[in-house]
Motif scaffolding. Structure first.
Motif, short mmCIF file in Angstrom:
data_model
loop_
_atom_site.label_atom_id
_atom_site.label_comp_id
_atom_site.label_asym_id
_atom_site.label_seq_id
_atom_site.Cartn_x
_atom_site.Cartn_y
_atom_site.Cartn_z
N THR A 32 0.81 -1.21 0.00
CA THR A 32 0.00 0.00 0.00
C THR A 32 0.85 1.26 0.00
OG1 THR A 32 -0.18 -0.16 2.42
CG2 THR A 32 -2.01 -1.04 1.10
N GLU A 33 2.15 1.15 0.29
CA GLU A 33 3.02 2.31 0.17
C GLU A 33 3.01 2.82 -1.26
OE1 GLU A 33 4.75 4.14 2.42
OE2 GLU A 33 3.71 2.98 3.96
N ASP A 34 2.84 1.91 -2.22
CA ASP A 34 2.77 2.32 -3.62
C ASP A 34 1.53 3.13 -3.89
OD1 ASP A 34 5.07 0.85 -4.00
OD2 ASP A 34 4.01 -0.94 -4.68
N GLY A 35 0.56 3.04 -3.01
CA GLY A 35 -0.68 3.76 -3.19
C GLY A 35 -0.61 5.24 -2.82
N TYR A 36 0.58 5.72 -2.51
CA TYR A 36 0.78 7.14 -2.25
C TYR A 36 1.39 7.86 -3.45
CZ TYR A 36 -0.10 5.85 2.62
OH TYR A 36 -0.67 5.37 3.79
N TRP A 37 1.32 7.25 -4.62
CA TRP A 37 1.94 7.85 -5.79
C TRP A 37 1.34 9.22 -6.09
CZ3 TRP A 37 -1.00 9.26 -9.96
CH2 TRP A 37 -2.27 8.66 -10.10
N TYR A 38 0.06 9.39 -5.80
CA TYR A 38 -0.60 10.67 -6.05
C TYR A 38 0.01 11.79 -5.21
CZ TYR A 38 -2.87 10.06 -1.52
OH TYR A 38 -3.11 9.89 -0.18
N GLY A 224 -17.05 18.49 -12.40
CA GLY A 224 -17.19 17.03 -12.45
C GLY A 224 -15.82 16.38 -12.54
N VAL A 225 -15.54 15.42 -11.66
CA VAL A 225 -14.20 14.83 -11.54
C VAL A 225 -14.20 13.36 -11.90
CG1 VAL A 225 -12.21 14.46 -10.03
CG2 VAL A 225 -13.67 16.48 -9.70
N GLY A 226 -13.30 12.97 -12.79
CA GLY A 226 -13.06 11.57 -13.12
C GLY A 226 -11.72 11.14 -12.57
N SER A 227 -11.35 9.88 -12.80
CA SER A 227 -10.11 9.35 -12.22
C SER A 227 -9.12 8.96 -13.30
CB SER A 227 -10.41 8.15 -11.33
OG SER A 227 -11.01 7.10 -12.08
N VAL A 228 -7.85 8.93 -12.90
CA VAL A 228 -6.76 8.56 -13.79
C VAL A 228 -5.72 7.79 -12.99
CG1 VAL A 228 -5.41 10.66 -13.40
CG2 VAL A 228 -5.25 9.49 -15.60
N GLY A 229 -4.99 6.91 -13.66
CA GLY A 229 -3.97 6.11 -12.98
C GLY A 229 -2.60 6.76 -13.04
N GLU A 230 -1.64 6.14 -12.38
CA GLU A 230 -0.28 6.67 -12.36
C GLU A 230 0.31 6.71 -13.76
OE1 GLU A 230 3.89 6.04 -9.84
OE2 GLU A 230 2.33 4.50 -9.82
N ASP A 231 -0.16 5.83 -14.64
CA ASP A 231 0.31 5.81 -16.01
C ASP A 231 -0.34 6.88 -16.88
OD1 ASP A 231 -2.23 4.82 -16.16
OD2 ASP A 231 -1.68 2.90 -17.06
N LEU A 265 -4.85 3.60 -5.10
CA LEU A 265 -4.61 4.50 -3.98
C LEU A 265 -4.74 3.74 -2.66
CD1 LEU A 265 -6.74 7.57 -5.12
CD2 LEU A 265 -4.42 6.95 -5.80
N THR A 266 -3.99 4.18 -1.65
CA THR A 266 -4.05 3.57 -0.33
C THR A 266 -5.30 4.02 0.41
OG1 THR A 266 -1.67 3.36 -0.13
CG2 THR A 266 -2.93 3.36 1.91
N LEU A 267 -6.10 3.04 0.85
CA LEU A 267 -7.30 3.31 1.63
C LEU A 267 -7.17 2.68 3.01
CD1 LEU A 267 -10.00 2.29 -1.03
CD2 LEU A 267 -8.94 4.54 -0.71
N GLY A 268 -7.83 3.27 3.98
CA GLY A 268 -7.92 2.64 5.28
C GLY A 268 -9.00 1.57 5.26
N GLY A 269 -8.79 0.48 5.98
CA GLY A 269 -9.77 -0.59 5.99
C GLY A 269 -9.63 -1.49 7.20
#
Length: 444
Positions: A32-38, A224-231, A265-269
């Protein structure tokens, strides 16, 4: 999970979080550390070190419920409005709380808030940790309260937006959808009020073009907001359409204005937030966008909110600043929200015009409903319709100058006239005296 629309679903008001895909962290799964790329790729921490952290900006979060005791919200400036706006239908019925701590809870609202002010402990890192957050709940979706049980509860969406505006929110961010109440009554009035008062609203679009209905993002002036990946790619997935044929669907929507990080993205769970996980969703791209706008508001104290919105669409991507260009495919809108580009430009050089307010009878609310009259200039197309270049929307129309003189007090006017006459008489006497004296000197 689908987001409901501004259309009737029988007598029910359907409410749900925008679709979210979650992959639990574990063996064989990306850390999940990779999920902080944003957070890392856009050098967000460096701006925080410079003091640009959203301080002084008020953000209203409208979502499900929240656990204010989540570890990643420790020390964050979060106020929870109680109770939720999921209210009982029957007098004396039990109100649904907005804050729920411990155990398995609906984690959507908590994670959304985390992308604004989270510290990264077992969950998201916030884009604007210095911002002041007020959380407004639409109910506990995990318990299906204010979902498909209208006989027990009703959702007062208009009151939730009114409460946020009454509290002087600078930004309202919404990652949940609703049903028929969104297009009627007090909500429509409050949305017009928000645009009139230059309150910035970010709202998530559905996660793919098979999601049924629309929601807040269709509101005139809303981002209006959409999503995009690290790529840099918009997400796609395989799904069955109505004919049960397997098709590839994309995060496309005619109401999409910008895209922001929302994939991996890193989420809490977990029951006690001990199991962070990777997830996707426009639900999270939306607060990330709101957080970036908060940084821009703080960094441009002399700019208006409309100028900051102009700054946003002039600084998408790395090749910025640039003239805004709208993507007609409905995949990226004006482009990818880029923190570095956004904070590297001066908002005060742009027009004081909300580029997302459009003229036209098909807009809700209309320009007339917002400002009380028809705009002099406007883009006839909604922000999501095909257009190769952006056309600015009208700002609040300027009132026609009046040709009538301002009212005056007749008594005061008469007094001024008599004083002026007295001064003239005194000057005449002085002049005569001077002339007489001069002649006498000449005779002598």
């Amino acid at each position: 999970m689908m987001m409901s629309g501004w259309v009737s679903r029988g007598s029910a008001v359907v409410v749900s979080a925008l679709a979210v895909t979650v992959v639990a962290a574990g063996v064989g799964v990306a850390n999940t550390e990779d999920g902080y790329w944003y957070f890392d790729n856009y050098d967000v921490a460096s701006f925080h070190e410079q003091g640009i952290d959203g301080s002084g900006v008020k953000i209203a979060v409208i979502d499900s419920v929240i656990d204010p005791d989540a570890p990643f919200l420790a020390d964050a400036n979060v106020t929870v409005h109680e109770p939720s706006f999921c209210v009982p239908q029957q007098e004396g019925g039990e109100s649904v709380p907005a804050a729920i701590s411990g155990g398995d809870v609906d984690d959507h609202g908590t994670n959304v808030t985390g992308f604004l002010v989270g510290n990264g402990d077992q969950g998201p890192k916030g884009i604007a940790p210095g911002a002041e957050i007020t959380f407004y709940s639409w109910g506990d979706f995990a318990e299906d309260k204010c979902g498909s049980n209208p006989s027990e509860y009703r959702l007062d969406v208009g009151a939730s937006l009114k409460a946020a505006l009454d509290a002087d929110a600078d930004i309202v961010t919404i990652s949940v959808g609703g049903g028929e109440l969104l297009s009627t009554g007090e909500f429509a009035d409050q949305l017009a009020r928000a645009m009139r008062e230059n309150v910035i609203i970010t709202a998530g679009v559905p996660n793919d073009d098979l999601d049924v209905g629309v929601g807040f993002m269709t509101g005139n002036g809303v981002v209006g907001v959409g999503s995009v990946g690290e790529d840099g790619q918009t997400p796609s997935r395989e799904a069955f359409d109505g004919a049960e044929d397997l098709v590839t669907v994309h995060n496309t929507n005619e109401w999409l204005d910008v895209v922001a990080p929302g994939v991996g993205l890193t989420l809490g769970g977990g029951a006690s937030w001990e199991a962070p996980e990777l997830g996707n969703g426009t639900s999270f791209a939306t607060p990330i966008t709101a957080g970036n706008v908060a940084l821009a508001l703080q960094a441009n104290p002399e700019a208006t909110p409309n100028q900051v919105l102009q700054l946003l669409i002039h600084n998408t991507g790395v090749d910025a600043p640039h003239e805004p260009v709208f993507d007609p495919t409905g995949e990226v809108g004006y482009g990818v929200v880029d923190t570095i580009s956004l904070l590297g430009d001066d908002a005060t050089k742009y027009d004081d015009v909300n580029p997302f307010i459009l003229d036209g009878d098909d807009q809700s609310p209309t320009v007339e409903e917002i400002f009380g009259e028809t705009a002099a200039t406007a883009d006839p197309e909604p922000s999501g319709e095909a257009s190769s270049e952006a056309s600015p929307s009208p700002a609040a129309p300027t009132a026609e100058p009046t040709t009538e003189p301002a009212p005056t007090d007749s008594g005061n006017t008469n007094t001024v006239v008599w004083i002026a006459l007295g001064v003239l008489v005194a000057l005449a006497i002085i002049i005569v005296a001077v002339v007489v004296a001069s002649r006498r000197r000449a005779e002598n």
